[in-house]
Design a protein around this motif. Structure first.
Motif, PDB file in Angstrom:
ATOM      1  N   MET A 100       0.848  -1.199   0.000  1.00 35.18           N
ATOM      2  CA  MET A 100       0.000   0.000   0.000  1.00 35.18           C
ATOM      3  C   MET A 100       0.877   1.240   0.000  1.00 35.18           C
ATOM      4  SD  MET A 100      -3.319  -0.509  -0.020  1.00 35.18           S
ATOM      5  CE  MET A 100      -4.046   0.908   0.812  1.00 35.18           C
ATOM      6  N   PRO A 101       0.449   2.302  -0.685  1.00 33.52           N
ATOM      7  CA  PRO A 101       1.216   3.548  -0.642  1.00 33.52           C
ATOM      8  C   PRO A 101       1.264   4.109   0.769  1.00 33.52           C
ATOM      9  CG  PRO A 101      -0.931   3.902  -1.657  1.00 33.52           C
ATOM     10  CD  PRO A 101      -0.773   2.416  -1.504  1.00 33.52           C
ATOM     11  N   ASP A 102       2.255   4.942   1.022  1.00 31.80           N
ATOM     12  CA  ASP A 102       2.401   5.534   2.353  1.00 31.80           C
ATOM     13  C   ASP A 102       1.145   6.287   2.740  1.00 31.80           C
ATOM     14  OD1 ASP A 102       4.939   4.539   2.546  1.00 31.80           O
ATOM     15  OD2 ASP A 102       5.900   6.362   1.767  1.00 31.80           O
ATOM     16  N   ARG A 103       0.720   6.074   3.977  1.00 36.29           N
ATOM     17  CA  ARG A 103      -0.496   6.711   4.454  1.00 36.29           C
ATOM     18  C   ARG A 103      -0.196   8.056   5.090  1.00 36.29           C
ATOM     19  NH1 ARG A 103      -3.236   2.424   8.315  1.00 36.29           N
ATOM     20  NH2 ARG A 103      -1.086   2.247   9.034  1.00 36.29           N
ATOM     21  N   ASP A 104      -1.208   8.850   5.116  1.00 35.41           N
ATOM     22  CA  ASP A 104      -1.128  10.109   5.839  1.00 35.41           C
ATOM     23  C   ASP A 104      -0.870   9.785   7.315  1.00 35.41           C
ATOM     24  OD1 ASP A 104      -3.204  11.981   7.623  1.00 35.41           O
ATOM     25  OD2 ASP A 104      -1.885  13.084   6.261  1.00 35.41           O
ATOM     26  N   PRO A 105       0.108  10.453   7.946  1.00 34.04           N
ATOM     27  CA  PRO A 105       0.443  10.119   9.340  1.00 34.04           C
ATOM     28  C   PRO A 105      -0.756  10.177  10.276  1.00 34.04           C
ATOM     29  CG  PRO A 105       2.111  11.555   8.397  1.00 34.04           C
ATOM     30  CD  PRO A 105       1.000  11.486   7.399  1.00 34.04           C
ATOM     31  N   GLY A 106      -1.607  11.156  10.087  1.00 29.78           N
ATOM     32  CA  GLY A 106      -2.781  11.273  10.948  1.00 29.78           C
ATOM     33  C   GLY A 106      -3.732  10.106  10.761  1.00 29.78           C
ATOM     34  N   GLU A 107      -3.961   9.704   9.507  1.00 24.05           N
ATOM     35  CA  GLU A 107      -4.842   8.577   9.234  1.00 24.05           C
ATOM     36  C   GLU A 107      -4.237   7.277   9.759  1.00 24.05           C
ATOM     37  OE1 GLU A 107      -7.644   5.938   8.156  1.00 24.05           O
ATOM     38  OE2 GLU A 107      -7.826   8.131   8.299  1.00 24.05           O
ATOM     39  N   ALA A 108      -2.930   7.134   9.607  1.00 28.99           N
ATOM     40  CA  ALA A 108      -2.262   5.927  10.120  1.00 28.99           C
ATOM     41  C   ALA A 108      -2.428   5.819  11.636  1.00 28.99           C
ATOM     42  CB  ALA A 108      -0.782   5.951   9.747  1.00 28.99           C
ATOM     43  N   LYS A 109      -2.305   6.950  12.310  1.00 31.88           N
ATOM     44  CA  LYS A 109      -2.457   6.940  13.765  1.00 31.88           C
ATOM     45  C   LYS A 109      -3.875   6.559  14.164  1.00 31.88           C
ATOM     46  CE  LYS A 109      -1.691   9.852  17.843  1.00 31.88           C
ATOM     47  NZ  LYS A 109      -1.263  11.195  18.316  1.00 31.88           N
ATOM     48  N   ARG A 110      -4.878   7.095  13.436  1.00 27.71           N
ATOM     49  CA  ARG A 110      -6.273   6.770  13.747  1.00 27.71           C
ATOM     50  C   ARG A 110      -6.562   5.291  13.471  1.00 27.71           C
ATOM     51  NH1 ARG A 110      -6.841  11.981  11.580  1.00 27.71           N
ATOM     52  NH2 ARG A 110      -7.211  11.169   9.479  1.00 27.71           N
ATOM     53  N   ALA A 111      -6.002   4.756  12.372  1.00 28.12           N
ATOM     54  CA  ALA A 111      -6.214   3.343  12.046  1.00 28.12           C
ATOM     55  C   ALA A 111      -5.592   2.445  13.111  1.00 28.12           C
ATOM     56  CB  ALA A 111      -5.625   3.028  10.673  1.00 28.12           C
ATOM     57  N   ASP A 112      -4.412   2.803  13.559  1.00 24.29           N
ATOM     58  CA  ASP A 112      -3.763   2.007  14.608  1.00 24.29           C
ATOM     59  C   ASP A 112      -4.578   2.054  15.891  1.00 24.29           C
ATOM     60  OD1 ASP A 112      -1.740   1.386  12.865  1.00 24.29           O
ATOM     61  OD2 ASP A 112      -0.366   2.931  13.605  1.00 24.29           O
ATOM     62  N   ARG A 113      -5.151   3.223  16.193  1.00 24.85           N
ATOM     63  CA  ARG A 113      -5.961   3.331  17.402  1.00 24.85           C
ATOM     64  C   ARG A 113      -7.218   2.464  17.301  1.00 24.85           C
ATOM     65  NH1 ARG A 113      -5.213   4.408  22.724  1.00 24.85           N
ATOM     66  NH2 ARG A 113      -7.033   5.438  23.664  1.00 24.85           N
ATOM     67  N   ARG A 114      -7.846   2.449  16.124  1.00 28.26           N
ATOM     68  CA  ARG A 114      -9.029   1.613  15.938  1.00 28.26           C
ATOM     69  C   ARG A 114      -8.687   0.133  16.109  1.00 28.26           C
ATOM     70  NH1 ARG A 114     -10.275   5.496  11.838  1.00 28.26           N
ATOM     71  NH2 ARG A 114      -9.327   4.158  10.241  1.00 28.26           N
ATOM     72  N   SER A 115      -7.503  -0.247  15.664  1.00 27.16           N
ATOM     73  CA  SER A 115      -7.076  -1.631  15.828  1.00 27.16           C
ATOM     74  C   SER A 115      -6.942  -1.987  17.305  1.00 27.16           C
ATOM     75  CB  SER A 115      -5.747  -1.853  15.109  1.00 27.16           C
ATOM     76  OG  SER A 115      -5.301  -3.176  15.260  1.00 27.16           O
ATOM     77  N   VAL A 116      -6.408  -1.055  18.099  1.00 25.09           N
ATOM     78  CA  VAL A 116      -6.277  -1.279  19.540  1.00 25.09           C
ATOM     79  C   VAL A 116      -7.656  -1.399  20.186  1.00 25.09           C
ATOM     80  CG1 VAL A 116      -5.523  -0.218  21.706  1.00 25.09           C
ATOM     81  CG2 VAL A 116      -4.016  -0.168  19.708  1.00 25.09           C
TER      82      VAL A 116
END
Length: 637
Positions: A100-116
């Motif tokens: 996957m192409p590099d994600r926006d840092p803010g979106e990556a952080k939100r996705a990681d939080r949803r995973s938690v």
């Protein structure tokens, strides 16, 4: 997340769409041409048995000739699996072996939080399920057994129990390393405003895990064991994982069941869904403690083109139906319909099934009625129509409702259906069927059916979706199909326009399908034989001597222009009839006259702005004014 078009194109080029679709369908290998990447199967979206769902690996698209679903591999993943755009791209990228192409840092952080948060929800699900088997869960087990839920049903729906302890779940998750702020954000605990220790949101309740279409635990519903509890049912609050207006209980399993041919049944609550499922109605879902929302309707239609809304027979159920009418009408159309099944008064699905068995529920579903029936009943309920003014008020309210339907063909069918109901209500009284002007007012002969009962479509008028075209349109349609049959490759040059031709006659529809798909059916051959007997078709030099493909293409395009312009003009007139409530106004006259201009140009393409066209427009405006003024006087008299 922003994804470049170039990356999406690379995904489409690397992964044949048939590989994605093939996981959801069974290919018709007799009809498919695997070597050319040309695939056919029964449609996965509307549960048919014939192979009208076409997948083209070369173009990378699918199209259903039955329900008209279409799109690329990403569309299919979103519609068939309920994925959002980014999730669908991830699946396709995995298939293609591309990162996957590099994600926006803010979106990556939100996705990681949803995973938690999702991990915390799964841990809570396991805790609640384990507690149901303990001594504290004995009363809950007894209640479930009394409702007919054996161990296999409890396991299937992952039911659990929240013990009546202030920090039972909190302590269990904390011991597993789940931080309090994660529990709070996931909606599992409540943090007091005064800064005290967090405590469990669910206590002394049977727990129903709520999963999204992908199977992730996103929320819980809890039924109180204490009859004096302030809330019988309690749902998780909205969180980054859970939006109660955008999800349905049991959506994932129901989608799979609908794919196997089950109806999508929308019940009121968790226990209703479980009772229906245990009785064999596996396509059952429920909203989550709120009235059905627009987003939930869209989700239902992604699962099934015609969900059945199951209503309680009491007043509350009828009120819910009336609210849903206003929500659904502006969204209804081909592939987005609703039916309504009403339970006997005072019974819920579990009561009915327990008392009379699954056959009684099947009968209720079989008698489900369309949305137009409920609209009509709502408008006439408790009202008298013993004066012209009251009948006019009924007409006005119906026009206002159906004018909100966005699809022209659907709106026209509503007009016809409501005319029939109006005639039945008012019997043989003059104007009884009049939602739009009666045949006499519209210029029919005085010997016609002037009392207003809708006339059946003549045989030659059934050749178009509107059922209102004249014999000229039927002949033009014949010529289109004949040219495409005689000149190989011509159908492919007008593919999108030929799809919209949509003949109402079954034989012609089969022929149109054959021309587009390159197939050969018995019904299509029979229709072509009939068309070739048409005197107009036989007389055409292009048919008698098919040696000028370019000229045939020009003639075909001109004929399609004429058909489309005529249908647009008819659609505009019918729409005007639905909207008009008094004297014709300038805007309406302009719209209809512009529609006439388009038809005039298609019929006589060499004329642009000639004086005879201006005269036609002036005459049309005068006729419209006279037409609607006459109608207004008759309706008020």
């Amino acid at each position: 997340m922003s994804i470049s078009p170039a990356f999406l194109d690379e995904l489409r080029n690397r992964v044949p769409i048939s590989r994605i679709v093939g996981r959801k369908v069974t290919w018709d290998l007799h009809r498919s041409n695997q070597a050319k990447g040309d695939w056919w199967a029964p449609c996965p979206f509307h549960g048919e048995k014939t192979a009208s769902f076409h997948v083209d690996d070369q173009k990378g698209f699918y199209y259903c000739f039955g329900c008209h679903a279409k799109g690329d591999a990403l569309n299919f993943l979103r519609e068939a699996d309920g994925l959002d755009f980014v999730e669908a791209v991830k699946v396709l990228a995995s298939e293609a072996g591309l990162p996957m192409p590099d994600r926006d840092p803010g979106e990556a952080k939100r996705a990681d939080r949803r995973s938690v948060l999702a991990d915390a929800m799964e841990a809570a699900t396991r805790f609640y399920r384990m507690q149901l088997g303990t001594g504290q869960g004995a009363a809950a087990r007894e209640y479930l057994a009394g409702r007919g839920l054996e161990l296999d049903a409890v396991e299937k729906f992952e039911l659990g129990f929240a013990p009546d302890l202030r920090q039972g779940l909190f302590n269990a998750l904390r011991d597993k390393g789940v931080p309090p702020d994660v529990m709070d954000e996931a909606g599992l605990v409540i943090v007091p405003d005064d800064g005290g220790a967090p405590y469990d949101r669910f206590r002394g309740r049977i727990i129903f895990p709520i999963r999204d279409a992908r199977g992730r635990a996103i929320a819980f519903g809890g039924r109180a064991m204490d009859p004096n509890a302030r809330a019988k049912y309690l749902n998780s609050p909205e969180t980054p994982l859970f939006d109660k207006g955008r999800n349905l209980y049991n959506a994932g399993p129901a989608r799979a069941a609908v794919g196997r041919g089950a109806p999508l049944v929308v019940a009121e609550g968790y226990m209703d869904v479980i009772a229906l499922s245990l009785a064999g109605f596996d396509g059952a879902v429920a909203p989550l403690g709120t009235a059905i929302t627009e987003d939930q309707l869209r989700l239902m239609w992604r699962i099934s083109p015609e969900p059945v809304i199951m209503l309680d027979g009491d007043e509350a159920g009828q009120r819910a139906a009336r609210r849903l009418i206003d929500l659904a009408i502006p969204m209804t159309g081909p592939g987005q319909a609703l039916r309504f099944a009403t339970l006997p008064g005072g019974q819920d699905p579990d009561d009915l099934i327990r008392a009379h068995g699954a056959a009684a529920m099947q009968k209720v579903l079989a008698e489900a009625r369309p949305l137009v029936d409920l609209l009509w009943e709502r408008e006439i309920e408790g009202r008298e129509f013993d004066s012209p003014e009251r009948r006019a008020a009924l007409d006005a309210s119906l026009r206002k409702a159906i004018a909100r339907i966005p699809d022209d063909a659907t709106r026209n069918h509503y007009i016809a259906a409501l005319k029939e109901r109006r005639f039945e209500l008012f019997g043989g009284r003059r104007g009884a069927g009049r939602l739009t002007p009666g045949p006499r007012e519209a210029g029919a002969s005085r010997g016609g059916n002037w009392r207003g009962k809708p006339e059946p479509a003549r045989a030659q008028t059934r050749a178009t979706p509107l059922g209102q075209q004249d014999t000229g349109d039927a002949t033009l349609e014949s010529m289109v199909l004949a040219l495409c049959a005689v000149y190989p490759g011509l159908a492919g040059r007008v593919e999108s326009r030929l799809e919209l031709l949509a003949p109402a006659d079954d034989g012609r529809a089969a022929l149109c399908h054959d021309l587009l798909a390159g197939s050969d059916s018995v019904a299509g051959r029979a229709a072509l034989a009939r068309i070739m007997e048409d005197a107009y078709v036989r007389a055409s030099p292009l048919i008698r001597k098919p040696d000028d493909a370019e000229k045939a293409a020009v003639v075909l395009a001109n004929i399609l222009d004429k058909i489309e312009a005529r249908r647009a003009a008819m659609s505009e007139l019918l729409r005007a009839e639905a909207e008009i409530q008094g004297l014709v106004d300038e805007g309406l006259t302009w719209r209809v006259s512009e529609s006439a201009r388009a038809r005039h140009r298609a019929e006589r393409p060499e004329i642009e702005d000639s004086s005879d066209l201006n005269e036609d427009r002036g005459a049309l405006s005068a006729r419209l004014a006279s037409y609607f003024e006459t109608r207004r006087k008759r309706d008020s008299g």
